[in-house]
Enzyme design. Structure first.
Site, mmCIF file in Angstrom:
data_model
loop_
_atom_site.group_PDB
_atom_site.id
_atom_site.type_symbol
_atom_site.label_atom_id
_atom_site.label_comp_id
_atom_site.label_asym_id
_atom_site.label_seq_id
_atom_site.Cartn_x
_atom_site.Cartn_y
_atom_site.Cartn_z
ATOM 1 N N GLY A 72 0.756 -1.244 0.000
ATOM 2 C CA GLY A 72 0.000 0.000 0.000
ATOM 3 C C GLY A 72 0.782 1.287 0.000
ATOM 4 N N PRO A 84 4.451 -5.287 -0.710
ATOM 5 C CA PRO A 84 4.410 -4.071 -1.529
ATOM 6 C C PRO A 84 4.290 -4.386 -3.013
ATOM 7 C CG PRO A 84 6.661 -4.509 -0.852
ATOM 8 C CD PRO A 84 5.818 -5.595 -0.238
ATOM 9 N N ARG A 105 2.967 -1.449 -5.845
ATOM 10 C CA ARG A 105 3.225 -0.168 -6.510
ATOM 11 C C ARG A 105 4.584 0.441 -6.160
ATOM 12 N NH1 ARG A 105 -1.055 3.238 -7.868
ATOM 13 N NH2 ARG A 105 -2.293 2.050 -6.383
ATOM 14 N N ARG A 137 -5.389 4.024 -15.517
ATOM 15 C CA ARG A 137 -5.573 4.664 -14.211
ATOM 16 C C ARG A 137 -6.318 5.998 -14.271
ATOM 17 N NH1 ARG A 137 -1.931 6.220 -11.469
ATOM 18 N NH2 ARG A 137 -2.771 5.689 -9.442
ATOM 19 N N CYS A 185 -12.732 5.258 -28.336
ATOM 20 C CA CYS A 185 -14.031 5.917 -28.466
ATOM 21 C C CYS A 185 -14.772 5.957 -27.140
ATOM 22 C CB CYS A 185 -14.847 5.204 -29.537
ATOM 23 S SG CYS A 185 -13.999 5.250 -31.111
ATOM 24 N N GLU A 186 -14.272 6.745 -26.212
ATOM 25 C CA GLU A 186 -14.863 6.964 -24.888
ATOM 26 C C GLU A 186 -14.400 8.338 -24.437
ATOM 27 O OE1 GLU A 186 -16.532 4.876 -22.728
ATOM 28 O OE2 GLU A 186 -16.334 2.986 -23.825
HETATM 29 C C1 LIG Z 1 -2.859 -4.995 -4.231
HETATM 30 C C2 LIG Z 1 -2.414 -5.665 -2.987
HETATM 31 C C3 LIG Z 1 -1.154 -5.401 -2.459
HETATM 32 C C4 LIG Z 1 -0.201 -4.397 -3.060
HETATM 33 O O1 LIG Z 1 -0.676 -3.102 -2.950
HETATM 34 P P1 LIG Z 1 0.222 -1.857 -3.425
HETATM 35 O O2 LIG Z 1 -0.609 -0.688 -3.124
HETATM 36 O O3 LIG Z 1 0.488 -2.041 -4.863
HETATM 37 O O4 LIG Z 1 1.480 -1.914 -2.609
HETATM 38 C C5 LIG Z 1 -0.761 -6.099 -1.334
HETATM 39 N N1 LIG Z 1 -1.582 -7.006 -0.739
HETATM 40 C C6 LIG Z 1 -2.808 -7.277 -1.226
HETATM 41 C C7 LIG Z 1 -3.655 -8.279 -0.547
HETATM 42 C C8 LIG Z 1 -3.259 -6.617 -2.362
HETATM 43 O O5 LIG Z 1 -4.480 -6.881 -2.827
#
Ligand SMILES: *Cc1c(COP(=O)(O)O)cnc(C)c1O
Length: 425
Positions: A247, A285, A287, A323, A353-354
């Site tokens: 996250g 992790p 992202r 995104r 086309c959106e």
């Molecule tokens: C998507 C997800 C992550 C990774 O989240 P990021 O925001 O990309 O770090 C970790 N654990 C679970 C269960 C997820 O669904």
């Protein structure tokens, strides 16, 4: 002149007027491989991973890369070779990490809707644990494990009910979320898990959301989870590991997320203070390991001056970069060749086309048809979410390593797209 243009992307720089990723001039890449093209810096991924490893130095901790952020086989190889484990959310992702050389014991399996077939395959692969998200899933998993003559290792994903202060579509740890087991039901669920004959309880897990840029939600979640660990162990169910999910946010625009090592210094201090510093720790992790390592290269097709807005039509679209359409997300857009020409304000849009097919709104660019642009922070949740909408082939991908370029995915052609389709007789 040499200047890094995005915090967190140390290997993306202008040298003179030309944009480079590591030692590769991006305009050369675009000419050789065509556009749209995703390019990833191996050194950026490894430096993002190193920040976590510094944070965990001397601890019993495991980083499991959440590959839904970017699941290219070559990207998985980079992380597998660097000693990462993996957090998967489907049977397809299981096959990917095995193909990239991961061992079963390095894999944890998250997700609210695992099928029996996926469970069976993961048991065969000998994964480290299933992060179970509901009591019905516990029952099914126990049954599947008994059929195969094993006990499934389980960790329950608990929902700490803290607000991660991020976009609602990527908040996962609040009451009312489809994810995880509610905090107040967690103890009962653990007692159920401990009583089921096909299960072996190994840990506890939480994941509160994505693109989190503040420390406080993590500290709150940590406290809530540690309260549960205390209660579960007091009920006679020992937990080997604590998994804090993923996250951590990255810089798209002007966000100021904590560095991974700084975040973990804060969390480890709290863990130590509460007597859990020696426990096996896991994190998931996604992202933050890949997001700023990638760019999407695209060509300007047309400039379309309008009464209210000017449009800059590029050859990348929402099927490549979902995104903005999905979360109204911001990506910086910069020229591959810097210029001193006077910029004009454009909405940068794709050919799909959106009306939702925009990549950037109200951007100042001095662009001409044929110019090349880079969409930044495109390493996570872009190619892995790409589609064939409008029968557009998915883009090619390259991995940059110093001055070396590896083509890691060829551009999809029409034959690739219709390979599974059948004409009527
Ligand atoms: C998507 C997800 C992550 C990774 O989240 P990021 O925001 O990309 O770090 C970790 N654990 C679970 C269960 C997820 O669904």
């Amino acid at each position: 002149m040499s200047a890094t243009i995005l915090p967190g992307a140390p290997h993306l720089q202008y040298r003179g007027d030309a944009l480079y990723l590591e030692d590769v001039r991006l305009a050369d890449l675009a000419r050789e491989h065509g556009t749209p093209l995703f390019a990833y810096s191996r050194a950026s991924m490894l430096s993002a991973l190193a920040a976590y490893q510094r944070g965990f130095a001397g601890r019993n901790a495991k980083v499991c890369y959440a590959l839904k952020a970017n699941s290219a086989l070559a990207v998985l190889q980079v992380f597998a070779r660097a000693g990462c484990g993996f957090d998967i959310v489907s049977g397809g992702e299981l096959e990917r990490v095995l193909a990239a050389g991961a061992r079963g014991s390095d894999i944890i399996f998250s997700g609210v809707g695992k099928t029996r077939r996926e469970m069976r395959r993961a048991l065969e692969a000998g994964i480290h644990c299933f992060n179970v998200e509901s009591e019905p899933e516990l029952e099914v998993l126990s049954g599947v494990a008994m059929e195969t003559g094993t006990r499934a290792p389980v960790s329950l994903r608990v929902n700490p009910d803290v607000n991660p202060l991020t976009h609602p579509y990527i908040s996962t740890g609040l009451k009312g979320s489809k994810f995880g087991i509610a905090h107040k039901e967690a103890l009962r669920a653990y007692q159920r898990a401990a009583a089921l004959p096909g299960l072996r309880v190994v840990g506890i897990d939480c994941h509160i959301g994505s693109q989190i840029t503040q420390v406080s939600p993590y500290l709150d979640a940590l406290d809530r989870v540690l309260d549960l660990v205390t209660a579960i162990e007091a009920a006679g169910i020992p937990l080997q590991h604590i998994d804090f999910g993923g996250g951590l946010g990255i810089v798209y625009n002007a966000e100021q997320p904590p560095a991974a090592d700084a975040l973990w210094q804060r969390l480890l201090a709290r863990l130590d203070a509460r007597g859990f510093g020696e426990r096996q720790l896991m994190i998931e992790p996604g992202r933050s390991l890949v997001g700023n390592a990638g760019v999407c290269l695209t060509e300007v097709l047309y400039l379309k001056p309008g009464e209210q807005k000017n449009f800059c039509v590029i050859d990348a679209a929402m099927n490549d970069l979902p995104r903005p359409a999905m979360y109204e997300a911001f990506h910086q857009i910069v020229p591959l060749q810097a210029t001193t020409a006077k910029p004009v304000t454009y909405d940068v849009v794709g050919p799909v086309c959106e009306s939702g097919d925009w990549i950037g709104r109200d951007r100042k660019l001095a662009a001409q048809p044929g110019d090349l642009l880079a969409v930044l922070s495109a390493g996570a949740y872009c190619m892995s979410m790409a589609s064939n909408y409008n029968t557009r082939g998915r883009a090619a991908e390259v991995l940059v390593d110093g001055a070396t370029v590896h083509l890691i995915r060829e551009r999809e052609d029409f034959a690739d797209q219709v390979r599974k389709e059948k004409l009527l007789p």
